[in-house]
Enzyme design. Structure first.
Site, PDB file in Angstrom:
ATOM      1  N   ARG A 182       0.958  -1.023  -0.020  1.00 15.39           N
ATOM      2  CA  ARG A 182      -0.020  -0.047   0.098  1.00 15.39           C
ATOM      3  C   ARG A 182       0.906   1.225  -0.110  1.00 15.39           C
ATOM      4  NH1 ARG A 182      -3.230  -2.818  -1.582  1.00 15.39           N
ATOM      5  NH2 ARG A 182      -5.543  -2.991  -0.700  1.00 15.39           N
TER       6      ARG A 182
ATOM      7  N   GLU B 166      -4.169   7.648  -5.560  1.00  9.78           N
ATOM      8  CA  GLU B 166      -4.202   6.810  -6.849  1.00  9.78           C
ATOM      9  C   GLU B 166      -5.267   7.184  -7.386  1.00  9.78           C
ATOM     10  OE1 GLU B 166      -1.751   2.824  -5.336  1.00  9.78           O
ATOM     11  OE2 GLU B 166      -3.682   2.976  -5.438  1.00  9.78           O
TER      12      GLU B 166
ATOM     13  N   HIS C 229      -0.125   0.519  -9.754  1.00  8.72           N
ATOM     14  CA  HIS C 229      -0.862  -0.570  -8.912  1.00  8.72           C
ATOM     15  C   HIS C 229      -1.481  -1.592  -9.813  1.00  8.72           C
ATOM     16  CE1 HIS C 229      -3.146  -0.453  -5.141  1.00  8.72           C
ATOM     17  NE2 HIS C 229      -3.078  -1.739  -5.573  1.00  8.72           N
TER      18      HIS C 229
END
Length: 320
Positions: free
Chosen positions: A236, A265, A287
């Site tokens: 994370r 994000e 990601h």
């Protein structure tokens, strides 16, 4: 009796080529590619089951959803859901675990090799004409390191951490698991947090983001690491102080970093990592470590199965 309404609020987090299995009970279905904060309540007000990946369901939102029975999270992390509120008000929460035990470790290994062998730095040098200037069949402007015989430190000993350890050991690496930061006694098979930082040639993060792990790796921790060490974060974004990481890379406190997750994000130009994306020892991906087609298809299967199990009265992958 009316059919329960199932709403998927951010379907676009799963690529369109991925097939969602069918729910096995009579239901109404609504799916939205994306859902903003302003759009959320009107879309889910009558929902009994909500599927979310990253859309936030805090106490303010949850308090306005009297029909809600299940939040099915299309991910492992549930930091976008107020778990305490759900527990107190009888709202079930289920997540998806174990779906990316091939994809994430392979991404970690890919980043590790790219950084240890300075592949990006050499690519940039070729683009700048360094090869032509050197006038040799090859050139060595950056150190190239091997992986075999090196030590991988892993923070987070769940399924992803264990699967990453298996790959690392297959490559001839020694693996150490870090005990939780601040814990005085170590569980069997773990080393103290500070020792893991000091010994690791590659440090990879696979722990959840909580208030205890926010900025787990910051200036002090980066200074403890070897100057030729690599940090990889596919966990994370909030686990790492991004500004401190950029400073450490520029100062040579560590040799390189691979980052797949960000504090916000999508990240924008205000993010210090994006602002320094041209650093030759910084590798950024959006990601996607979890995102091989096979892993996402497995996620979709578990996600729908969690909902079917809930309707059958079974507790499957339940967080609450």
């Amino acid at each position: 009796m009316s059919k329960p309404l199932v709403v998927f609020v951010d379907r676009a987090t799963i690529p369109p080529q991925i097939h969602l299995p069918e729910l096995t009970f009579d239901h109404q279905w609504m799916s939205y590619d994306t859902t903003s904060a302003d759009e959320l309540l009107p879309r889910v007000l009558d929902a009994e089951i909500i599927i979310t990946n990253k859309v936030v369901f805090d106490a303010t939102v949850l308090a306005q959803l009297p029909q809600l029975r299940l939040l099915a999270v299309a991910a492992t992390g549930v930091n976008n859901v107020d778990i305490d509120y759900c527990r107190a008000h009888g709202i079930a929460v289920a997540n998806v675990q174990g779906y990316a035990t091939q994809s994430v470790p392979e991404h970690v290994v890919g980043m590790m090799f790219a950084l240890r062998r300075n592949l990006m730095a050499y690519h940039q040098d070729i683009c700048r004409g360094v090869w032509q200037q050197e006038k040799q069949f090859c050139f060595f402007t950056h150190p190239i390191g091997d992986i075999a015989g090196k030590t991988m430190g892993i923070i987070g000993s769940g399924a992803l951490g264990q699967a990453t350890a298996t790959l690392a050991q297959a490559l001839g690496m020694q693996v150490i698991f870090s005990e939780r930061k601040g814990r005085n006694e170590c569980r069997e098979g773990f080393v103290p947090f500070e020792q893991a930082l000091q010994q690791a040639d590659v440090l990879t993060l696979h722990c959840p983001l909580t208030e205890e792990t926010r900025n787990l790796i910051s200036s002090d921790e980066l200074e403890m690491m070897k100057p030729d060490a690599i940090l990889i974060n596919t966990g994370r974004g909030g686990l790492v102080d991004e500004q401190a990481l950029v400073h450490a890379l520029k100062q040579g406190d560590i040799a390189g970093a691979g980052v797949d997750v960000f504090t916000q994000e999508p990240a924008d130009e205000s993010n210090p990592l994006l602002a320094n994306a041209d650093l030759p020892n910084l590798l950024l991906t959006p990601h996607v470590a979890w995102g091989s087609d096979s892993s996402i298809q497995k996620l979709a299967g578990i996600l729908i199965d969690n909902i079917n199990a809930f309707i059958r009265g079974e507790h499957q992958n339940r967080v609450v």
